[in-house]
Design an enzyme around this catalytic site. Structure first.
Site, PDB file in Angstrom:
ATOM      1  N   ASP A 243       7.216  -5.164  16.486  1.00 11.03           N
ATOM      2  CA  ASP A 243       5.852  -4.924  16.954  1.00 11.03           C
ATOM      3  C   ASP A 243       5.720  -3.433  17.227  1.00 11.03           C
ATOM      4  O   ASP A 243       6.365  -2.890  18.121  1.00 11.03           O
ATOM      5  CB  ASP A 243       5.587  -5.727  18.232  1.00 11.03           C
ATOM      6  CG  ASP A 243       4.182  -5.531  18.764  1.00 11.03           C
ATOM      7  OD1 ASP A 243       3.463  -4.629  18.273  1.00 11.03           O
ATOM      8  OD2 ASP A 243       3.804  -6.254  19.703  1.00 11.03           O
TER       9      ASP A 243
ATOM     10  N   PRO B 205      -5.359  10.483   4.239  1.00 14.91           N
ATOM     11  CA  PRO B 205      -6.063   9.991   3.054  1.00 14.91           C
ATOM     12  C   PRO B 205      -7.376   9.317   3.407  1.00 14.91           C
ATOM     13  O   PRO B 205      -7.643   8.996   4.556  1.00 14.91           O
ATOM     14  CB  PRO B 205      -5.072   8.973   2.482  1.00 14.91           C
ATOM     15  CG  PRO B 205      -4.435   8.399   3.715  1.00 14.91           C
ATOM     16  CD  PRO B 205      -4.296   9.560   4.668  1.00 14.91           C
TER      17      PRO B 205
ATOM     18  N   ASP C 165       7.937  -3.695   8.829  1.00 13.31           N
ATOM     19  CA  ASP C 165       6.561  -4.198   8.934  1.00 13.31           C
ATOM     20  C   ASP C 165       6.562  -5.319   9.962  1.00 13.31           C
ATOM     21  O   ASP C 165       7.598  -5.634  10.565  1.00 13.31           O
ATOM     22  CB  ASP C 165       6.033  -4.677   7.585  1.00 13.31           C
ATOM     23  CG  ASP C 165       4.550  -4.349   7.418  1.00 13.31           C
ATOM     24  OD1 ASP C 165       3.741  -4.863   8.226  1.00 13.31           O
ATOM     25  OD2 ASP C 165       4.202  -3.585   6.503  1.00 13.31           O
TER      26      ASP C 165
ATOM     27  N   GLY D  50       0.788  -1.221   0.000  1.00 13.80           N
ATOM     28  CA  GLY D  50       0.000   0.000   0.000  1.00 13.80           C
ATOM     29  C   GLY D  50       0.822   1.274   0.000  1.00 13.80           C
ATOM     30  O   GLY D  50       1.849   1.381  -0.675  1.00 13.80           O
TER      31      GLY D  50
ATOM     32  N   TYR E 268     -11.819   4.204  15.731  1.00 12.86           N
ATOM     33  CA  TYR E 268     -10.831   4.537  14.710  1.00 12.86           C
ATOM     34  C   TYR E 268     -10.688   6.047  14.554  1.00 12.86           C
ATOM     35  O   TYR E 268      -9.574   6.586  14.512  1.00 12.86           O
ATOM     36  CB  TYR E 268     -11.225   3.912  13.372  1.00 12.86           C
ATOM     37  CG  TYR E 268     -10.249   4.224  12.272  1.00 12.86           C
ATOM     38  CD1 TYR E 268      -8.951   3.720  12.308  1.00 12.86           C
ATOM     39  CD2 TYR E 268     -10.613   5.024  11.199  1.00 12.86           C
ATOM     40  CE1 TYR E 268      -8.050   4.012  11.303  1.00 12.86           C
ATOM     41  CE2 TYR E 268      -9.719   5.316  10.193  1.00 12.86           C
ATOM     42  CZ  TYR E 268      -8.437   4.806  10.244  1.00 12.86           C
ATOM     43  OH  TYR E 268      -7.545   5.105   9.244  1.00 12.86           O
TER      44      TYR E 268
ATOM     45  N   ASN F  33       3.783   4.950   9.267  1.00 12.48           N
ATOM     46  CA  ASN F  33       2.669   4.699   8.363  1.00 12.48           C
ATOM     47  C   ASN F  33       1.730   3.586   8.829  1.00 12.48           C
ATOM     48  O   ASN F  33       0.619   3.487   8.341  1.00 12.48           O
ATOM     49  CB  ASN F  33       3.231   4.354   6.971  1.00 12.48           C
ATOM     50  CG  ASN F  33       2.172   3.926   5.996  1.00 12.48           C
ATOM     51  OD1 ASN F  33       1.360   4.726   5.549  1.00 12.48           O
ATOM     52  ND2 ASN F  33       2.161   2.640   5.663  1.00 12.48           N
TER      53      ASN F  33
END
Length: 278
Positions: free
Chosen positions: A63, A186, A35, A15, A156, A90
């Site tokens: 983590d 975004p 990641d 992504g 969220y 991110n």
């Protein structure tokens, strides 16, 4: 290739994170890609693509919610690549659930990654950049739900408002050190990030939430959407953006133009609206 410094990009396996890592590498940054271990194969693929661009890269897993692991993430980046000039935090998790069905466990999970994890990234990146005494760029991933709430998105949205508040506050603290702090907001790609969240969103009574989950609607549903985020990050890390800090920059034409906006009148005397110009 000109060496512009070192960037650490979290959530870089796919992504927007992937696009950001590749874009910064193409512009001369050494890249540490991060990641979760379960995304290791995808992360290695990003690493190989960066190497094909002729740039240095290292692969790091951690983590995001564990403070010691995030601290080590920054330290390992510094040791392996020679410093830290850009931090792009991110990684995020998303979930669409009615308030009355939201559990404490779900609330904590969302805040652990979206707010707590980002806080750790900001903290340890700032410590490293201050010690280097040459400024830096810290950029966090937020969301349009950090600018305006939405039904079924209470946890969220609250976590994304936390990102916005943290970004604005840290920007004030770090200004004297020549470090800018911004976030991008975004319209999230839910269908890629979380299949379970996608299903719940498709069943939502909120049309905006439903459209965000569909692969054929909204600016971030476009196949080039992650690149749009990467373009913005590219600008924010540039010298030209040295005076921009404390901002949460929205990337969502759909929401901005979803309500009629009177701008001016054309030759017939009718109102001209932005959505008629695009």
């Amino acid at each position: 290739m000109v060496n512009r410094g070192v960037a650490l990009v979290t959530g870089a396996a796919k992504g927007a994170g992937r696009s950001i890592a590749l874009r910064l590498a193409s512009e001369g940054f050494k890249i540490a890609v991060h990641d979760l271990p379960r995304n290791g194969e995808q992360l290695l693929n990003v690493h190989r693509n960066i190497q094909r661009l002729g740039q240095h890269s290292v692969v790091l897993t951690a983590d995001f919610t564990d403070e010691d692991q995030v601290k080590n993430l920054v330290e390992d980046t510094t040791k392996l690549l020679g410093g830290l000039d850009v931090m792009v935090a991110n990684a995020a998790v998303r979930e669409a659930t009615p308030l009355t069905s939201t559990t404490a466990e779900s609330w904590n999970r969302i805040f652990d990654v979206n707010a707590r994890g980002l806080f750790f990234c900001y903290k340890y990146a700032a410590q490293q950049m201050i010690s280097q005494r040459k400024g830096g760029r810290i950029i966090g991933g937020s969301s349009t739900w950090g600018q305006k709430g939405g039904s079924f998105m209470s946890a969220y949205a609250a976590s994304q408002f936390a990102v916005r508040g943290l970004t604005e506050s840290v920007a004030l603290e770090l200004h004297e050190h020549g470090i800018t702090v911004n976030s991008y907001a975004p319209r999230q790609i839910f269908h890629e990030a979380n299949p379970e969240a996608t299903l719940s969103m498709l069943n939502s009574n909120d049309s905006y939430i439903r459209s965000s989950a569909r692969p054929d609607e909204g600016i971030l549903a476009h196949r080039n959407a992650p690149q749009a985020i990467a373009h913005l990050v590219s600008y924010l890390v540039s010298e030209e953006a040295h005076y921009i800090t404390g901002q949460c920059i929205g990337i969502d034409r759909h929401r901005a133009l979803s309500s009629p906006i009177k701008e001016s009148r054309n030759g017939t005397g009718e109102d001209v609206k932005w959505d008629k110009l695009i």
